[in-house]
Design a protein around this motif. Structure first.
Motif, PDB file in Angstrom:
ATOM      1  N   ALA A   9       0.819  -1.219   0.000  1.00 46.22           N
ATOM      2  CA  ALA A   9       0.000   0.000   0.000  1.00 46.22           C
ATOM      3  C   ALA A   9       0.850   1.266   0.000  1.00 46.22           C
ATOM      4  N   LEU A  10       2.134   1.143   0.295  1.00 46.32           N
ATOM      5  CA  LEU A  10       3.012   2.308   0.338  1.00 46.32           C
ATOM      6  C   LEU A  10       3.610   2.583  -1.037  1.00 46.32           C
ATOM      7  N   PRO A  11       3.785   3.851  -1.384  1.00 47.58           N
ATOM      8  CA  PRO A  11       4.483   4.182  -2.636  1.00 47.58           C
ATOM      9  C   PRO A  11       5.977   3.857  -2.512  1.00 47.58           C
ATOM     10  N   ASP A  12       6.669   3.828  -3.649  1.00 51.49           N
ATOM     11  CA  ASP A  12       8.090   3.481  -3.637  1.00 51.49           C
ATOM     12  C   ASP A  12       8.925   4.467  -2.834  1.00 51.49           C
ATOM     13  N   THR A  13       8.522   5.732  -2.793  1.00 53.69           N
ATOM     14  CA  THR A  13       9.289   6.726  -2.036  1.00 53.69           C
ATOM     15  C   THR A  13       9.310   6.388  -0.545  1.00 53.69           C
ATOM     16  N   TYR A  17      23.235   7.193  -0.896  1.00 53.24           N
ATOM     17  CA  TYR A  17      22.352   6.196  -1.507  1.00 53.24           C
ATOM     18  C   TYR A  17      20.891   6.614  -1.357  1.00 53.24           C
ATOM     19  N   TYR A  18      20.533   7.120  -0.187  1.00 53.70           N
ATOM     20  CA  TYR A  18      19.152   7.549   0.042  1.00 53.70           C
ATOM     21  C   TYR A  18      18.797   8.749  -0.835  1.00 53.70           C
ATOM     22  N   GLU A  19      19.667   9.752  -0.857  1.00 56.10           N
ATOM     23  CA  GLU A  19      19.356  10.976  -1.599  1.00 56.10           C
ATOM     24  C   GLU A  19      19.299  10.712  -3.103  1.00 56.10           C
ATOM     25  N   LYS A  20      20.293   9.989  -3.640  1.00 55.51           N
ATOM     26  CA  LYS A  20      20.314   9.694  -5.070  1.00 55.51           C
ATOM     27  C   LYS A  20      19.174   8.733  -5.453  1.00 55.51           C
ATOM     28  N   GLY A  21      18.939   7.740  -4.598  1.00 58.56           N
ATOM     29  CA  GLY A  21      17.878   6.790  -4.880  1.00 58.56           C
ATOM     30  C   GLY A  21      16.512   7.438  -4.875  1.00 58.56           C
ATOM     31  N   LEU A  22      16.265   8.328  -3.916  1.00 60.09           N
ATOM     32  CA  LEU A  22      14.972   9.019  -3.846  1.00 60.09           C
ATOM     33  C   LEU A  22      14.774   9.905  -5.069  1.00 60.09           C
ATOM     34  N   GLU A  23      15.868  10.537  -5.483  1.00 59.82           N
ATOM     35  CA  GLU A  23      15.792  11.384  -6.681  1.00 59.82           C
ATOM     36  C   GLU A  23      15.446  10.549  -7.913  1.00 59.82           C
ATOM     37  N   ALA A  24      16.040   9.351  -8.013  1.00 64.66           N
ATOM     38  CA  ALA A  24      15.759   8.481  -9.160  1.00 64.66           C
ATOM     39  C   ALA A  24      14.336   7.950  -9.126  1.00 64.66           C
ATOM     40  N   ILE A  25      13.833   7.619  -7.928  1.00 64.81           N
ATOM     41  CA  ILE A  25      12.473   7.082  -7.806  1.00 64.81           C
ATOM     42  C   ILE A  25      11.445   8.127  -8.224  1.00 64.81           C
ATOM     43  N   THR A  26      11.699   9.380  -7.883  1.00 63.27           N
ATOM     44  CA  THR A  26      10.769  10.444  -8.289  1.00 63.27           C
ATOM     45  C   THR A  26      10.737  10.626  -9.811  1.00 63.27           C
ATOM     46  N   LYS A  27      11.807  10.155 -10.488  1.00 63.24           N
ATOM     47  CA  LYS A  27      11.839  10.210 -11.955  1.00 63.24           C
ATOM     48  C   LYS A  27      11.149   8.999 -12.583  1.00 63.24           C
ATOM     49  N   GLY A  28      10.720   8.048 -11.735  1.00 64.52           N
ATOM     50  CA  GLY A  28      10.011   6.891 -12.248  1.00 64.52           C
ATOM     51  C   GLY A  28      10.784   5.597 -12.229  1.00 64.52           C
ATOM     52  N   VAL A  29      11.997   5.590 -11.641  1.00 64.91           N
ATOM     53  CA  VAL A  29      12.797   4.369 -11.572  1.00 64.91           C
ATOM     54  C   VAL A  29      12.199   3.432 -10.523  1.00 64.91           C
ATOM     55  N   PRO A  30      11.915   2.161 -10.847  1.00 64.58           N
ATOM     56  CA  PRO A  30      11.417   1.217  -9.822  1.00 64.58           C
ATOM     57  C   PRO A  30      12.471   0.973  -8.745  1.00 64.58           C
ATOM     58  N   MET A  31      12.016   0.858  -7.508  1.00 63.73           N
ATOM     59  CA  MET A  31      12.952   0.656  -6.401  1.00 63.73           C
ATOM     60  C   MET A  31      13.743  -0.638  -6.569  1.00 63.73           C
ATOM     61  N   VAL A  32      13.145  -1.645  -7.192  1.00 66.34           N
ATOM     62  CA  VAL A  32      13.811  -2.935  -7.380  1.00 66.34           C
ATOM     63  C   VAL A  32      15.070  -2.776  -8.213  1.00 66.34           C
TER      64      VAL A  32
END
Length: 326
Positions: A218-222, A265-280
């Protein structure tokens, strides 16, 4: 307990002091008063230990005293108080229990000796409340008089997470005192990095409550990424293996570098997820797997390895983010 003291006497002489290269017993004094000894001996042992610590402090040494445990000492106080027919207070402990605890901890500190040298006594008092109840008198009064508290978590110990120190129940009021020292050894980044990771751990607690109700899907990837980063932080940073040649000791510089990689890792990963990159996709990066093992693979004098790892990690996430952005 007698059997525990037997193990200590057998194992301690075999341990090597990393500072001197000699046996750890050369700089260790053990004062043992087990449960089958007279109650007056158990009550006096803690005073014997702190008096001996002050003796060496006055000679210009820096002494660490571990009292295990002040709860057993308080029980001996209660038993003696009962035999002397004193008026009992909370849970049967004598009314002067807070005073005795305060007098013990106030004997710690740094001082200038009469010879002009400096000496200190650092007290680490273990409290073992019955049933893990932190509201009992010994724990409550101890927390009143000390400025640092490490709360051990039974669930962490059961899951083999050592040291099993709870990052939510533990606290330190010395942050203002040590802030400048840590910043001097970390290019001024330690205090801010610590605040960021503590904020993430607080967010994780709230998110875990939602997960228990509705499940992680139920949680979004962010938000799931916050849970992922906190889980990685516990595994790659908070856990420590005392029997591993590399991980049993961690320098200040290595700690700061490791924390910097995790936050990057958190800052870059969060930035990528907001662009539509799947967390997986981010989780499966080779650099992420190396980050999980860095506490075991990177020695204290190989800090440039962590810098290179951070660069590879940021470059890999940027590449994935660029693909999805295009």
């Amino acid at each position: 307990r007698g059997n525990e003291m037997t193990d200590v006497l057998k194992e301690f002489p075999l341990l090597i002091d990393p500072r001197t290269g000699h046996s750890l017993m050369e700089r260790t004094i053990l004062i043992a008063n087990t449960s089958n000894m007279p109650v007056s001996a158990r009550e006096a042992s803690i005073y014997t230990g702190i008096t001996m610590a002050e003796y060496y402090r006055d000679q210009g040494y820096h002494v660490a005293i571990m009292a295990d445990s002040t709860s057993r000492w308080a029980e001996a106080l209660r038993e003696l108080s009962g035999r002397m027919e004193e008026m009992p207070a909370e849970e049967g402990f004598p009314a002067y229990l807070p005073t005795r605890i305060a007098q013990f901890y106030e004997r710690a500190g740094f001082m200038q000796t009469l010879s002009g040298n400096s000496g200190s006594v650092s007290i680490i008092g273990a409290v073992s409340p019955p049933g893990g109840d932190f509201s009992e008198p010994v724990t409550q009064h101890t927390k009143r008089f000390v400025r640092c508290f490490w709360g051990l978590d039974r669930q962490l110990a059961s899951s083999r997470h050592y040291p099993a120190i709870s990052w939510l129940e533990s606290y330190s009021e010395y942050l203002g005192d040590v802030k400048q020292w840590w910043n001097d050894h970390s290019d001024g980044s330690w205090y801010l990095s610590r605040q960021k990771i503590m904020d993430l751990l607080q967010k994780e607690v709230r998110l875990q409550q939602i997960v228990k109700l509705v499940g992680p899907d139920a949680l979004p990837d962010t938000q799931n990424f916050i849970l992922e980063v906190c889980s990685l932080f516990k595994t790659a940073f908070l856990q420590q293996n005392a029997f591993d040649e590399v991980d049993r000791f961690c320098s200040v510089e290595k700690q700061v570098k490791m924390l910097s990689v995790i936050l990057a890792y958190y800052e870059k990963g969060l930035e990528a997820i907001t662009k539509g990159v799947p967390m997986v996709k981010i989780r499966r990066l080779k650099a992420v797997q190396e980050m999980v093992r860095m506490r075991l693979t990177v020695k204290g004098d190989e800090l440039e390895t962590i810098d290179r790892l951070q660069l590879r990690l940021e470059r890999s996430i940027d590449q994935i983010g660029g693909i999805y952005e295009n």
